[in-house]
Design a protein around this motif. Structure first.
Motif, short mmCIF file in Angstrom:
data_model
loop_
_atom_site.label_atom_id
_atom_site.label_comp_id
_atom_site.label_asym_id
_atom_site.label_seq_id
_atom_site.Cartn_x
_atom_site.Cartn_y
_atom_site.Cartn_z
N LEU A 90 0.82 -1.31 -0.06
CA LEU A 90 -0.02 0.20 0.09
C LEU A 90 0.89 1.31 0.04
N ALA A 91 2.18 1.25 0.66
CA ALA A 91 3.01 2.25 0.82
C ALA A 91 3.38 2.79 -0.51
N ARG A 92 3.33 1.94 -1.43
CA ARG A 92 3.79 2.07 -2.89
C ARG A 92 2.82 1.96 -3.92
N HIS A 93 1.79 2.26 -3.32
CA HIS A 93 0.55 2.30 -4.28
C HIS A 93 0.49 3.62 -5.03
N PRO A 94 0.48 3.38 -6.50
CA PRO A 94 0.46 4.62 -7.51
C PRO A 94 -0.79 5.42 -7.35
N ARG A 95 -2.15 4.93 -6.90
CA ARG A 95 -3.08 5.70 -6.98
C ARG A 95 -3.24 6.76 -5.71
N MET A 96 -2.11 6.32 -4.61
CA MET A 96 -2.17 7.28 -3.51
C MET A 96 -0.89 8.12 -3.82
N VAL A 97 0.24 7.67 -4.42
CA VAL A 97 1.62 8.24 -4.51
C VAL A 97 1.47 9.04 -5.56
N LYS A 98 1.13 8.98 -6.74
CA LYS A 98 1.09 9.87 -7.88
C LYS A 98 0.42 11.16 -7.87
N PRO A 99 -0.69 11.39 -7.28
CA PRO A 99 -1.34 12.68 -7.19
C PRO A 99 -0.49 13.49 -6.17
N VAL A 100 0.08 12.97 -5.36
CA VAL A 100 0.98 13.73 -4.33
C VAL A 100 2.33 14.22 -4.87
N GLU A 101 2.80 13.29 -5.71
CA GLU A 101 3.97 13.51 -6.36
C GLU A 101 3.96 14.85 -7.30
N GLN A 102 2.43 14.73 -8.12
CA GLN A 102 2.09 15.70 -9.04
C GLN A 102 1.96 17.11 -8.19
N TYR A 155 8.84 10.84 0.14
CA TYR A 155 9.30 9.58 0.76
C TYR A 155 8.17 9.48 1.98
N MET A 156 8.16 8.38 2.83
CA MET A 156 7.08 8.27 3.82
C MET A 156 7.70 8.74 5.08
N HIS A 157 7.08 10.06 5.60
CA HIS A 157 7.36 10.58 6.71
C HIS A 157 6.73 9.71 8.00
N GLN A 158 5.40 9.50 7.74
CA GLN A 158 4.79 8.85 8.93
C GLN A 158 3.66 7.86 8.42
N PHE A 159 3.64 6.64 8.90
CA PHE A 159 2.43 5.66 8.38
C PHE A 159 1.84 5.12 9.76
N LYS A 160 0.59 5.13 9.79
CA LYS A 160 -0.22 4.99 10.78
C LYS A 160 -1.45 4.12 10.58
N ILE A 161 -2.03 3.29 11.29
CA ILE A 161 -3.15 2.64 11.21
C ILE A 161 -3.92 3.02 12.48
N ALA A 204 8.55 9.11 13.28
CA ALA A 204 8.90 10.09 12.29
C ALA A 204 10.05 9.52 11.48
N HIS A 205 9.85 9.07 10.33
CA HIS A 205 10.84 8.02 9.67
C HIS A 205 12.15 8.88 9.23
N ARG A 206 13.09 8.21 9.10
CA ARG A 206 14.48 8.69 8.91
C ARG A 206 15.22 8.28 7.59
N ASP A 207 14.31 7.41 6.80
CA ASP A 207 14.71 7.05 5.51
C ASP A 207 14.19 7.99 4.38
N PHE A 208 14.89 8.65 3.67
CA PHE A 208 14.43 9.61 2.93
C PHE A 208 14.44 9.24 1.35
N THR A 209 14.57 7.74 1.39
CA THR A 209 14.63 7.41 0.05
C THR A 209 13.42 7.44 -0.79
N PRO A 210 13.38 8.02 -2.07
CA PRO A 210 12.14 8.33 -2.71
C PRO A 210 11.34 6.95 -3.06
N ILE A 211 10.00 7.00 -2.84
CA ILE A 211 9.28 5.98 -2.89
C ILE A 211 9.08 5.63 -4.41
N GLU A 212 9.27 4.34 -4.85
CA GLU A 212 9.17 3.82 -6.24
C GLU A 212 7.88 2.97 -6.16
N CYS A 213 7.03 3.45 -7.00
CA CYS A 213 5.51 2.84 -6.97
C CYS A 213 5.55 1.42 -7.56
#
Lengths: 277, 277
Positions: free
Chosen positions: B71-83, B90-96, B240-249
């Protein structure tokens, strides 16, 4: 004001009736203008929220506030209840519930008649709850939620919750709520200030906290059939009243015109209160 | 998935965009089926409600749960934000977030960027909040409430509330909320499981308690523009994540098909956790 056959049938089936804008904004203003002064008083009749100074509920204002004494005798409220019970009614309980902006806390799922039966020894569920909106009720300010049809099951098992909020309450367990909601769903009547709800003493209801900047003050009162008066005086008299005199209605314009009403507790504020603890 | 001009304009004006049913029920089932096992774990990533054992929020599941890693690499979520940011994220925080039936507590009025700025030294409000509904959101299960347009005022003064709930939060005072709501009102997007909201890091939001018998589990994550990565590591790395690698969808069907993803914290559960206190 008389209920028609369809309204009576709906009440029997759903356990409540909703009357949007039954009172005019002019009538409601007479009532809301009194609230700040009532809530400012330091008396046992004001129960405050756990979180601070906001009033959660004010008891028995009809015995010391002129506009509320008139509301307690209003034919638009009293007559339909007399009609449903087929006999005169007396005031069992009278509250002005705050549910104040930002601070209004939850009321857990409960039936009112459970308390009336267990604490007050009220013989039957022949007391009607009445809610009158002093503010607009919307989806954001903690509307009253009902489980339609839940009144038909009579008194449900309940546990005395002394910790969740500042006011102890006999609450219904989660499994029962799940089953009732699966059967009847949840409704939350919303509408302008001046709207009124009549609901059965066994109807399961709750309300969530109010995080909005809008107060959601409502009058909640309970009109009991006179023959069904309570048998035990365990709770303070300002919570469960001990005067079973039938209510005599004032004319329909009573909120806007002057009528003489008794205010027996008007000076009680300054007297030692036996029941305060 | 690309946003059109009208959507971009709406985002700038209102501070959020709502996409009902963006994910199918089949895709959402893959995610919800994992929740009980995640919430059952005793690890610092699970923050429980003050009232008991219900999980208020679970952190960083995308680092130890296979469906959430996808889910963290899903294009339906990531692409509009990149746009919207015009650069990789990159993923700064991830919560359920649980907001569980009966037990889900309030989240007070706050802005997320206030915390990111003050605690994490994130330079600009160029991180996007994303909410994905794992359950239907309705008026009774504590929907997220927004004050439209409140993001345009930048970072508002806030106070650190350590007592109201089990999770400390920088919250905005009542007077400010009154003014913002008078200007923009309140909205609460509701819809089926699989709906998604994008909202600005400065948009003021809150949610009330969930008294209903319906869970309202949602994934809340924050995608930060890579150039805007945080400068201070004060909060635990699982918050607060410390890995700034760009997300690859991954491809659009990634929730339903197998794709290899790294699960670096899969065995962390059994290791001593430096950051647990």
């Amino acid at each position: 004001m008389q209920l028609n056959a369809s309204q009576r049938e709906q009440f029997d089936r759903e356990g409540y009736l909703f009357f949007p804008s039954l009172f005019t904004s002019g009538e409601i203003k007479i009532l809301t203008d009194e609230v700040p002064a009532l809530y400012a008083q330091r008396r046992p009749e004001n129960v405050r929220e756990k979180s601070g100074d906001a009033v959660r509920t004010n008891f028995a204002a009809h015995l010391y506030s002129y506009p509320y004494a008139k509301l307690a005798r209003h034919p638009r409220m009293v007559k339909p209840v007399e009609q449903l019970f087929g006999e005169p009614v007396y005031m069992h309980q009278f509250k002005i519930n705050g549910k104040m902006a930002f601070d209004g806390d939850v009321w857990q799922w409960h039936q009112d008649y459970g308390t009336w039966k267990n604490d007050d020894l009220m013989p039957e569920a022949r007391a009607m709850n009445v809610a009158i909106f002093l503010d607009e009720v919307n989806e954001f300010n903690g509307p009253l939620m009902f489980i339609p049809g839940s009144h038909t099951l009579g008194v449900l098992e309940a546990e005395h919750d002394l910790t969740t909020t500042s006011y102890p309450l006999w609450t219904i367990n989660h499994d029962t709520i799940r089953k009732l909601v699966a059967r009847g769903g949840i409704v939350a009547p919303k509408g302008p200030a001046g709207s009124m709800i009549l609901f059965h003493g066994c109807l399961v209801h709750a309300s969530t906290s109010n995080l909005s900047p809008w107060n959601r003050v409502s009058v909640y009162l309970s009109l009991c059939a006179v023959s069904n008066h309570i048998r035990r005086f365990k709770r303070p008299g300002y919570i469960a009243h001990r005067d079973f005199t039938p209510i005599e209605c004032l004319p329909d314009d009573c909120l806007l015109k002057h009528y003489d009403v008794a205010l027996p507790w008007k000076d009680r504020f300054n007297e030692p209160l036996r029941e305060a603890s």
